[in-house]
Design a protein around this motif. Sequence first.
Motif: not given
Length: 497
Positions: A43-47, A50, A53, A56
């Motif tokens: 979650l921390s990588k894609i958004g 929170t 994320a 997405k």
Amino acid sequence: MISALVLIIVTAFLIYYILKPKLPPNFPPGPANFPIVGGSLFLSKIGKNTHDAFHKLGDLYGPLTGLYLGNLPAIVINGYEQAKELFARDDFNHRPSIFSVSYPWGGRALGVFFSNGRLWQENRRFALRHLRDFGFGKTSMEGLIHEEAEECIETMNKELKKTKDSVITIHDKFGVSVINILWAIMGGTRYRHDDEEFKKMLNVIQESFRSGSPSGNLVNAYPFLRHFPYFKQNFQALVSGAEAIIEMLEKSIEEHKKNRDPSAPRDLIDVYLQAIEDSKDDPDTVFFKDQLVQLCEDLFAAGAESTSNSIAFCILHMVRNPDCQEKVQKELDAVVGKNRFPSFEDKANLPYTFAVISEAFRISPVAPISVPHMNIEDTKLLGYNVPKGTSVMVNFPSINLDKKYWGDPEVFRPERFLDESGNFIKAKLDHVHGFGAGKRQCLGEPLARMSNYLLVAAVLQRFKFEIVPGQPKPTTDPIDGFTIAPQPFSAKVTPRY
């Protein structure tokens, strides 16, 4: 040397395998889950945050995403129909146990947001009935809201007189007004807008909401972490807001006990104290002091945070969209005039004003993720297996920003809520979510909507808000947390009369 290295590698692999969360069969698709943190790393990588994320996840995995948040199984729902299915299901009306929420009460889940079973059912029913008796969400509240609007406007005028460039902060102007509206029904007390001690408590509450996350907190999954550096500081920020409100509420309840008249209840605390008295001999009573405190804390904290931030977001969008602001003010001038505040009865004749408020709420919902639902028995949801104890959350922007329904969801365009004749299309509100739905729908929604409409309309009637000269448009990117808030922003403010 080689054998020792092999042993270390094998041991590390075994530990990883043992600790790695085991997905149940036919669980919704989702990202890789790692030991201890589950899918949080992904979650921390894609958004950006929170909420971004979660949004997405729908693009990556479809309407249902399965993952672990810490050591707890969870499902994130993206989509209108899928959310509708969840909210209609009684078997998902339970709430998960959240350590930071139950911590002040020794592990007990009290109040109405996170309680379950008979305690939740009877207290929710009691609160709804008596809040309505005291005018909750009714037009009888209008005079009180107008008083707060007058005070808010006076506070802004005083601040403007102290500035040479007519620039003042906007994001922090509505908290006291919203709390006074809530507290008039709950506790019968009104706070001054210049009360510095109360403002400090408001700041503590806001920091508490900013320090949390709808995806959970590692301390909630592993409570022992609260004793360690970093986690200790984060956990204290998380619970400090609740502790500040609880202390204030307990003082108010003791004052109510001393001077209440059982034959003439003044507010929710009075009628609840009578319910406690009436059921004192019942060993299974669901009415007791700690429950009253948390019930009030639920309404107080969430209502104040969400409504004041919704109003601030709406004014932010007016600063960014001056043409829309001008249309609102022309409509207010034509329908309401200058000699009184907009009323609830005016709403039908202010379609564009209500469209603007609805559009601001659609594009900037302050609670973009639903409070978690949970099932207490193994079940299925949309064809997938959902083992008991799974937290299920709805990502509201997947509805509010659905391109198939809205066309250009990222654009602030209030006209989308109006028909060709300029009438408000009420049916479109079904695709604007932020309060939940079903039996767990937010208790405070009627009052929140009324307060939002009347305060926004009153402030726009009296002031023109512009971008600060020489500065860019204030951003709509929010500050993350349990709920979201607008980033601090200022505006050039000009009294209209």
